[in-house]
Design a protein around this motif. Structure first.
Motif, PDB file in Angstrom:
ATOM      1  N   GLN A  69      10.275  11.655   3.217  1.00  0.00           N
ATOM      2  CA  GLN A  69      10.343  10.192   3.240  1.00  0.00           C
ATOM      3  C   GLN A  69      11.682   9.680   2.743  1.00  0.00           C
ATOM      4  O   GLN A  69      12.195  10.155   1.743  1.00  0.00           O
ATOM      5  N   GLY A  70      12.181   8.666   3.431  1.00  0.00           N
ATOM      6  CA  GLY A  70      13.203   7.800   2.873  1.00  0.00           C
ATOM      7  C   GLY A  70      12.473   6.611   2.272  1.00  0.00           C
ATOM      8  O   GLY A  70      11.401   6.221   2.763  1.00  0.00           O
ATOM      9  N   LYS A  71      13.026   6.044   1.188  1.00  0.00           N
ATOM     10  CA  LYS A  71      12.353   4.938   0.509  1.00  0.00           C
ATOM     11  C   LYS A  71      13.344   3.815   0.238  1.00  0.00           C
ATOM     12  O   LYS A  71      14.423   4.046  -0.312  1.00  0.00           O
ATOM     13  N   LEU A  72      12.964   2.616   0.602  1.00  0.00           N
ATOM     14  CA  LEU A  72      13.677   1.419   0.183  1.00  0.00           C
ATOM     15  C   LEU A  72      12.808   0.795  -0.888  1.00  0.00           C
ATOM     16  O   LEU A  72      11.667   0.382  -0.615  1.00  0.00           O
ATOM     17  N   VAL A  73      13.306   0.762  -2.134  1.00  0.00           N
ATOM     18  CA  VAL A  73      12.478   0.327  -3.257  1.00  0.00           C
ATOM     19  C   VAL A  73      13.060  -0.924  -3.897  1.00  0.00           C
ATOM     20  O   VAL A  73      14.281  -1.137  -3.894  1.00  0.00           O
ATOM     21  N   ARG A  74      12.155  -1.744  -4.433  1.00  0.00           N
ATOM     22  CA  ARG A  74      12.568  -2.953  -5.141  1.00  0.00           C
ATOM     23  C   ARG A  74      11.455  -3.415  -6.060  1.00  0.00           C
ATOM     24  O   ARG A  74      10.316  -2.963  -5.941  1.00  0.00           O
ATOM     25  N   VAL A  75      11.795  -4.318  -6.962  1.00  0.00           N
ATOM     26  CA  VAL A  75      10.835  -4.880  -7.909  1.00  0.00           C
ATOM     27  C   VAL A  75      10.612  -6.346  -7.570  1.00  0.00           C
ATOM     28  O   VAL A  75      11.572  -7.100  -7.414  1.00  0.00           O
ATOM     29  N   ILE A  76       9.361  -6.728  -7.453  1.00  0.00           N
ATOM     30  CA  ILE A  76       9.019  -8.125  -7.203  1.00  0.00           C
ATOM     31  C   ILE A  76       8.910  -8.888  -8.520  1.00  0.00           C
ATOM     32  O   ILE A  76       9.377 -10.012  -8.644  1.00  0.00           O
ATOM     33  N   LYS A  77       8.299  -8.237  -9.510  1.00  0.00           N
ATOM     34  CA  LYS A  77       8.109  -8.855 -10.830  1.00  0.00           C
ATOM     35  C   LYS A  77       8.297  -7.785 -11.879  1.00  0.00           C
ATOM     36  O   LYS A  77       7.807  -6.664 -11.722  1.00  0.00           O
ATOM     37  N   GLY A  78       9.015  -8.110 -12.961  1.00  0.00           N
ATOM     38  CA  GLY A  78       9.236  -7.152 -14.032  1.00  0.00           C
ATOM     39  C   GLY A  78      10.578  -6.458 -13.902  1.00  0.00           C
ATOM     40  O   GLY A  78      11.505  -6.970 -13.266  1.00  0.00           O
ATOM     41  N   ARG A  79      10.648  -5.240 -14.488  1.00  0.00           N
ATOM     42  CA  ARG A  79      11.938  -4.533 -14.542  1.00  0.00           C
ATOM     43  C   ARG A  79      11.681  -3.042 -14.664  1.00  0.00           C
ATOM     44  O   ARG A  79      10.785  -2.619 -15.391  1.00  0.00           O
ATOM     45  N   VAL A  80      12.519  -2.239 -13.968  1.00  0.00           N
ATOM     46  CA  VAL A  80      12.418  -0.776 -14.037  1.00  0.00           C
ATOM     47  C   VAL A  80      13.805  -0.155 -14.122  1.00  0.00           C
ATOM     48  O   VAL A  80      14.803  -0.760 -13.733  1.00  0.00           O
ATOM     49  N   LEU A  81      13.832   1.088 -14.627  1.00  0.00           N
ATOM     50  CA  LEU A  81      14.966   1.977 -14.404  1.00  0.00           C
ATOM     51  C   LEU A  81      14.514   2.912 -13.295  1.00  0.00           C
ATOM     52  O   LEU A  81      13.491   3.582 -13.411  1.00  0.00           O
ATOM     53  N   ASP A  82      15.264   2.906 -12.212  1.00  0.00           N
ATOM     54  CA  ASP A  82      14.928   3.692 -11.034  1.00  0.00           C
ATOM     55  C   ASP A  82      15.902   4.858 -10.945  1.00  0.00           C
ATOM     56  O   ASP A  82      17.112   4.671 -11.122  1.00  0.00           O
TER      57      ASP A  82
END
Length: 182
Positions: A69-82
């Motif tokens: 898999q290729g992944k396009l990731v994002r956060v809608i609410k909150g915060r992460v270290l990716d």
């Protein structure tokens, strides 16, 4: 949309252009044309979403062929270290990682192509994380590495005592014992 290649080839950070007014904002979260102009060719087949409490760590995972898999990731609410780790055996950056802070505030996205392990840790309660993926989930294709492997040298920005981890992720191998299929 600003698409910038990171220090690792084929791994991109995407910053959408926001249009703001008194109603709020609008932005394109994906543009096939913009991606292809940047050299990213992806045929997305599924969108996934997770809700996590602060300290939840999901990773480090990938899927091997025929379900890579290729992944396009994002956060809608909150915060992460990716985190994305290059596991392409013939790559000059094999075993190296990139860390991106994604949040509902900064609207940044991360393109993680096949050939990378991926994981994230939530830095706020009620974080909503989305994945746009290029292949369907296949349990028999799952691969991964233990999140806190010292050989990887990842600074997750959180102490081990704060981490909430699935039982499955606790059993992943160390990087030195991992044999990459890429």
């Amino acid at each position: 949309m600003k698409i910038t290649e990171t220090k690792i080839k084929d791994l991109f950070l995407i910053e959408p252009k926001l249009w703001r007014d008194d109603r709020g904002y609008f932005y394109e979260s994906y543009s096939k044309k913009a991606f292809e102009e940047a050299g990213i060719y992806a045929d997305f087949v599924q969108d996934n979403q997770s809700l996590s409490e602060k300290g939840t760590l999901r990773g480090l995972h990938a899927q091997k062929d025929p379900s890579a898999q290729g992944k396009l990731v994002r956060v809608i609410k909150g915060r992460v270290l990716d985190i994305a780790i290059d596991i392409r055996k013939n790559s000059a950056t094999y075993g190296e990682h990139v860390i991106a802070e994604l949040s509902g505030e900064n609207h940044k996205m991360f393109w993680v192509p096949p050939g990378f392990l991926h994981g994230f840790v939530t830095l706020e309660d009620d974080t909503i994380f989305t994945y746009k993926v290029t292949n369907l989930y296949d349990k028999s294709s799952e691969i991964g590495v233990l999140w806190d492997d010292k050989d990887l040298g990842i600074n997750w920005g959180i102490s081990a005592s704060e981490v909430i981890l699935s039982e499955k992720d606790k059993e992943l191998p160390r990087f030195r014992d991992f044999v990459s299929p890429f």
